[in-house]
Design a protein around this motif. Structure first.
Motif, short mmCIF file in Angstrom:
data_model
loop_
_atom_site.label_atom_id
_atom_site.label_comp_id
_atom_site.label_asym_id
_atom_site.label_seq_id
_atom_site.Cartn_x
_atom_site.Cartn_y
_atom_site.Cartn_z
N VAL A 79 0.87 -1.18 0.00
CA VAL A 79 0.00 0.00 0.00
C VAL A 79 0.90 1.23 0.00
CG1 VAL A 79 -1.82 1.27 1.19
CG2 VAL A 79 -1.77 -1.23 1.30
N TYR A 80 0.81 2.03 -1.02
CA TYR A 80 1.62 3.23 -1.14
C TYR A 80 0.96 4.40 -0.43
CZ TYR A 80 4.39 0.94 -4.75
OH TYR A 80 5.23 0.08 -5.42
N ASN B 242 -3.55 0.51 -3.03
CA ASN B 242 -3.25 -0.85 -2.56
C ASN B 242 -3.08 -1.79 -3.75
OD1 ASN B 242 -3.09 -3.29 -1.32
ND2 ASN B 242 -5.12 -3.18 -0.32
N THR B 243 -1.87 -2.32 -3.92
CA THR B 243 -1.63 -3.20 -5.08
C THR B 243 -2.41 -4.51 -4.96
OG1 THR B 243 0.30 -4.36 -4.16
CG2 THR B 243 0.74 -2.30 -5.32
N ALA B 244 -2.85 -4.89 -3.76
CA ALA B 244 -3.52 -6.17 -3.57
C ALA B 244 -5.04 -6.08 -3.72
CB ALA B 244 -3.18 -6.74 -2.19
N ALA B 245 -5.56 -4.91 -4.08
CA ALA B 245 -7.02 -4.74 -4.15
C ALA B 245 -7.63 -5.64 -5.23
CB ALA B 245 -7.35 -3.28 -4.47
N ILE B 246 -8.68 -6.35 -4.85
CA ILE B 246 -9.43 -7.22 -5.78
C ILE B 246 -10.92 -6.96 -5.58
CG2 ILE B 246 -10.06 -9.61 -6.34
CD1 ILE B 246 -7.32 -10.51 -5.59
N ASN B 247 -11.63 -6.73 -6.67
CA ASN B 247 -13.08 -6.56 -6.57
C ASN B 247 -13.79 -7.33 -7.67
OD1 ASN B 247 -13.77 -4.58 -4.31
ND2 ASN B 247 -12.08 -3.55 -5.35
N HIS B 248 -14.86 -8.02 -7.30
CA HIS B 248 -15.61 -8.82 -8.25
C HIS B 248 -16.79 -8.03 -8.80
CE1 HIS B 248 -13.22 -12.31 -7.20
NE2 HIS B 248 -13.38 -11.96 -5.93
N ASN B 249 -17.00 -8.14 -10.10
CA ASN B 249 -18.08 -7.40 -10.76
C ASN B 249 -19.28 -8.32 -11.01
OD1 ASN B 249 -16.40 -5.03 -11.10
ND2 ASN B 249 -15.32 -6.22 -12.64
N THR B 250 -20.45 -7.72 -11.22
CA THR B 250 -21.66 -8.51 -11.41
C THR B 250 -21.63 -9.32 -12.70
OG1 THR B 250 -22.65 -6.52 -12.33
CG2 THR B 250 -23.20 -7.04 -10.05
N ASP B 251 -20.83 -8.90 -13.68
CA ASP B 251 -20.75 -9.64 -14.95
C ASP B 251 -19.82 -10.85 -14.87
OD1 ASP B 251 -18.22 -8.55 -15.00
OD2 ASP B 251 -18.43 -7.57 -16.95
N GLY B 252 -19.27 -11.12 -13.69
CA GLY B 252 -18.39 -12.28 -13.52
C GLY B 252 -16.92 -11.96 -13.70
N SER B 253 -16.62 -10.74 -14.16
CA SER B 253 -15.22 -10.35 -14.29
C SER B 253 -14.71 -9.83 -12.95
CB SER B 253 -15.06 -9.27 -15.37
OG SER B 253 -15.67 -8.07 -14.96
N THR B 254 -13.39 -9.62 -12.87
CA THR B 254 -12.77 -9.17 -11.63
C THR B 254 -11.80 -8.03 -11.93
OG1 THR B 254 -12.93 -11.42 -10.75
CG2 THR B 254 -11.40 -9.95 -9.63
N ASP B 255 -11.72 -7.07 -11.01
CA ASP B 255 -10.79 -5.94 -11.15
C ASP B 255 -9.60 -6.15 -10.21
OD1 ASP B 255 -12.54 -4.74 -12.92
OD2 ASP B 255 -13.51 -3.54 -11.36
N TYR B 256 -8.40 -5.89 -10.75
CA TYR B 256 -7.17 -6.22 -10.03
C TYR B 256 -6.23 -5.04 -9.81
CZ TYR B 256 -8.28 -11.11 -10.95
OH TYR B 256 -8.89 -12.34 -10.99
N CYS C 192 -3.62 -11.99 -14.55
CA CYS C 192 -4.14 -10.92 -13.67
C CYS C 192 -3.38 -10.85 -12.35
CB CYS C 192 -5.63 -11.15 -13.38
SG CYS C 192 -6.69 -11.03 -14.83
N SER C 193 -2.86 -11.99 -11.86
CA SER C 193 -2.16 -11.98 -10.57
C SER C 193 -0.90 -11.12 -10.63
CB SER C 193 -1.81 -13.41 -10.14
OG SER C 193 -0.85 -13.96 -11.01
N GLU C 194 -0.38 -10.89 -11.81
CA GLU C 194 0.80 -10.02 -11.94
C GLU C 194 0.49 -8.56 -11.63
OE1 GLU C 194 3.45 -10.80 -15.45
OE2 GLU C 194 1.79 -12.10 -16.04
N LEU C 195 -0.81 -8.23 -11.58
CA LEU C 195 -1.22 -6.85 -11.29
C LEU C 195 -1.30 -6.58 -9.79
CD1 LEU C 195 -4.07 -6.64 -13.93
CD2 LEU C 195 -1.86 -5.46 -14.04
N LEU C 196 -1.00 -7.59 -8.97
CA LEU C 196 -1.23 -7.47 -7.52
C LEU C 196 0.04 -7.30 -6.70
CD1 LEU C 196 -3.90 -10.31 -7.19
CD2 LEU C 196 -4.29 -7.84 -7.37
N THR C 197 1.19 -7.24 -7.33
CA THR C 197 2.45 -7.21 -6.57
C THR C 197 3.07 -5.82 -6.55
OG1 THR C 197 4.04 -7.59 -8.35
CG2 THR C 197 2.84 -9.52 -7.53
N ASP C 198 4.15 -5.69 -5.79
CA ASP C 198 4.85 -4.40 -5.74
C ASP C 198 5.79 -4.24 -6.94
OD1 ASP C 198 6.71 -6.26 -4.99
OD2 ASP C 198 7.23 -5.29 -3.09
N ASN C 199 5.76 -5.20 -7.85
CA ASN C 199 6.45 -5.04 -9.14
C ASN C 199 5.49 -4.24 -10.04
OD1 ASN C 199 7.98 -5.26 -11.44
ND2 ASN C 199 7.55 -7.43 -11.76
#
Ligand SMILES: *[C@@H]1O[C@H](CO)[C@@H](O)[C@H](O)[C@H]1NC(C)=O
Ligand SMILES: *[C@@H]1O[C@H](CO)[C@@H](O)[C@H](O)[C@H]1NC(C)=O
Length: 143
Positions: free
Chosen positions: A17-18, A54-68, A94-101
Motif C-alpha cells: 500500500v503506497y 493498494n496493489t492487492a485490491a481485488i473486486n468482483h463485478n456482477t458480470d463475472g469479471s474481476t478488477d485487479y 491478472c495476478s501479476e497486477l497485484l504485486t509491488d512489481n
C-alpha cells in the motif's frame, strides 16, 4: 519454523500500500506524467478512488469479471485470470497486477488509455477526477 515464518513474510511483502506521494513519485518515474495527455494528478486521483493505492485490491463485478490491483484493471478485457472470456490485451496473468512489481500494472494502464475510451475506461476517474481541480492529489509530493 523460522524458515517458514520468513517465507510467509516474503510472500506477504509482495503486496504493497503506497502513500499518495510515494505513488505520485513512482508514476512520475515510469513516465506517466503527461502520458497520452493525462496528468500525474489524474493518475493519482484514479488510483486513490479505485484502490486507495493498494496493489492487492481485488473486486468482483456482477458480470463475472474481476478488477485487479492499484488501477483495478478488468479481467474481461486486459488480463487473464483463467475464469471466463478475456481479450487479455495486456498479455498478462491478472495476478501479476497485484504485486509491488508495479511496472506490470503501469504498462497495462498505458495500454488501457491507448484505447478509444482513454482514461474514461475508469468509472472512478469519471466520477471523482474528471473536470475537477486535482492539485491536492500531488500537493507536497515534490513532483
Ligand atoms: C496465474 O498465476 C497464478 C500464480 O502464479 C497461477 O496460480 C495461475 O494458474 C495463473 N493463471 C493463469 C490463467 O495463467
Ligand atoms: C485548485 O485548488 C488549489 C488549492 O486547493 C488552488 O490554489 C488553485 O488555485 C485551484 N486551481 C484552479 C484552476 O481553480
Amino acid at each position: 519454523m523460522r524458515c517458514l515464518v520468513f517465507l510467509l513474510f516474503v510472500a506477504l511483502a509482495n503486496a504493497r500500500v503506497y502513500t499518495r506521494c510515494e505513488w505520485a513519485r513512482v508514476l512520475k518515474n515510469y513516465g506517466m506524467d503527461g502520458y497520452h495527455g493525462i496528468s500525474l494528478a489524474e493518475w493519482v486521483c484514479l488510483s486513490q478512488w479505485e484502490s486507495s493505492y493498494n496493489t492487492a485490491a481485488i473486486n468482483h463485478n456482477t458480470d463475472g469479471s474481476t478488477d485487479y490491483g492499484i488501477f483495478q484493471i478488468n479481467s474481461r478485457w486486459w488480463c487473464n485470470n483463467g475464469r471466463g472470456r478475456t481479450s487479455n490485451a495486456c498479455h498478462i496473468n491478472c495476478s501479476e497486477l497485484l504485486t509491488d512489481n508495479v511496472g506490470v500494472a503501469i504498462n497495462c494502464a498505458k495500454r488501457v488509455v491507448r484505447d478509444p475510451n482513454g482514461i474514461g475506461a475508469w468509472v472512478a476517474w469519471r466520477n471523482h477526477c474528471k473536470n475537477r481541480n486535482l492539485s491536492s492529489y500531488v500537493a507536497g509530493c515534490g513532483v
